[in-house]
Scaffold this active site. Structure first.
Site, PDB file in Angstrom:
ATOM      1  N   GLY A  80       0.830  -1.199   0.000  1.00  0.00           N
ATOM      2  CA  GLY A  80       0.000   0.000   0.000  1.00  0.00           C
ATOM      3  C   GLY A  80       0.862   1.244   0.000  1.00  0.00           C
ATOM      4  N   GLY A  81       0.252   2.364   0.313  1.00  0.00           N
ATOM      5  CA  GLY A  81       0.948   3.633   0.291  1.00  0.00           C
ATOM      6  C   GLY A  81       1.973   3.792   1.393  1.00  0.00           C
ATOM      7  N   MET A  82       1.756   3.103   2.522  1.00  0.00           N
ATOM      8  CA  MET A  82       2.663   3.265   3.658  1.00  0.00           C
ATOM      9  C   MET A  82       3.633   2.098   3.845  1.00  0.00           C
ATOM     10  SD  MET A  82       0.267   4.978   6.607  1.00  0.00           S
ATOM     11  CE  MET A  82       1.582   4.932   7.806  1.00  0.00           C
ATOM     12  N   GLY A  83       3.277   0.937   3.338  1.00  0.00           N
ATOM     13  CA  GLY A  83       4.147  -0.206   3.573  1.00  0.00           C
ATOM     14  C   GLY A  83       3.669  -1.448   2.867  1.00  0.00           C
ATOM     15  N   VAL A 129       2.621  -5.779   3.365  1.00  0.00           N
ATOM     16  CA  VAL A 129       2.097  -6.774   4.299  1.00  0.00           C
ATOM     17  C   VAL A 129       2.603  -8.144   3.844  1.00  0.00           C
ATOM     18  CG1 VAL A 129       0.034  -7.803   5.319  1.00  0.00           C
ATOM     19  CG2 VAL A 129       0.036  -5.375   4.710  1.00  0.00           C
ATOM     20  N   LYS A 156       2.596  -6.185   8.904  1.00  0.00           N
ATOM     21  CA  LYS A 156       2.638  -4.945   8.128  1.00  0.00           C
ATOM     22  C   LYS A 156       3.914  -4.202   8.508  1.00  0.00           C
ATOM     23  CE  LYS A 156      -0.283  -0.918   7.173  1.00  0.00           C
ATOM     24  NZ  LYS A 156      -1.590  -0.322   7.507  1.00  0.00           N
ATOM     25  N   ASP A 172     -11.722   5.982   7.219  1.00  0.00           N
ATOM     26  CA  ASP A 172     -11.309   5.557   5.874  1.00  0.00           C
ATOM     27  C   ASP A 172     -11.915   4.197   5.529  1.00  0.00           C
ATOM     28  OD1 ASP A 172     -10.079   5.866   3.396  1.00  0.00           O
ATOM     29  OD2 ASP A 172      -8.184   4.984   4.062  1.00  0.00           O
TER      30      ASP A 172
END
Length: 193
Positions: free
Chosen positions: A11-14, A16, A31, A126
């Site tokens: 994803g955008g942050m990290g 999994v 994650k 979200d």
């Protein structure tokens, strides 16, 4: 304590990973923040917020967080139950419209998970189909599990962002969110709708 088996999402942050505990015969989802983000104070704060928020949620309809910490290389990680099933996004994308009785059953269960969070003063902010996994437990399918409380609001007056900053996914956001206004549980119900 965890042995990475394979990457299952990004994803955008990290990213999994599916991982096995080195001593317990159990699979987990781990994650891990991307390296450049891990050293950004605001993003690290958001990641730690997700761990804090998720740790107080104990509902069948919310992914369970079992551990969090930092790797030997300094990368923050969050360990969650490993869920077997597609996201609601995948189900709708691949299969088209969901039958009304199934949609109602899934929506009711998501609402139960939200009610659990809201009763503890937590607003997801979200909620979207990508943040719901339809897990399989024993012989039961379509058990929705809410994911990604990274932009959740934990308690009144506890701000992660400055006033006027817009967080969320536009397709699912309540009108108040577009204005950067304070939102409450009603924003999650709007997204559920």
């Amino acid at each position: 304590r965890y042995r990475v088996l394979e990457r299952i999402a990004a994803g955008g942050m990290g990213q999994v990973y599916r991982a096995a505990h080195t001593r317990i015969a159990c699979l987990f989802a781990v994650k891990v923040l991307y390296g450049d983000i891990a050293f950004d104070e605001a993003m690290l704060s958001r990641f730690l917020r997700e761990a804090e928020v998720a740790s107080v949620l104990q509902s069948r309809h919310i992914v369970r967080v079992v551990d969090f910490g930092q790797s030997t290389g300094g990368l923050p990680y969050l360990v969650m139950e490993y869920l077997d099933g597609p996201t609601l996004f995948d189900v709708v994308t691949r299969g088209g419209p969901v039958a009304p009785d199934r949609a109602i059953r899934i929506a009711q269960r998501i609402a139960r998970g939200l009610a659990h969070a809201h009763a503890r003063g937590i607003v997801h902010r979200d909620l979207k189909t990508e943040n719901v996994i339809l897990a399989r437990e024993d012989d039961e399918t379509d058990i929705p599990k809410l994911l990604d409380f990274g932009v959740a609001r934990l308690r009144e007056g506890d701000r992660l962002t400055s006033a006027g900053i817009v967080l969320g996914t536009p397709l699912y956001m309540a009108p108040d969110q577009f204005e950067g206004a304070e939102v409450d549980a009603r924003a999650d119900l709007y997204a559920l709708g």
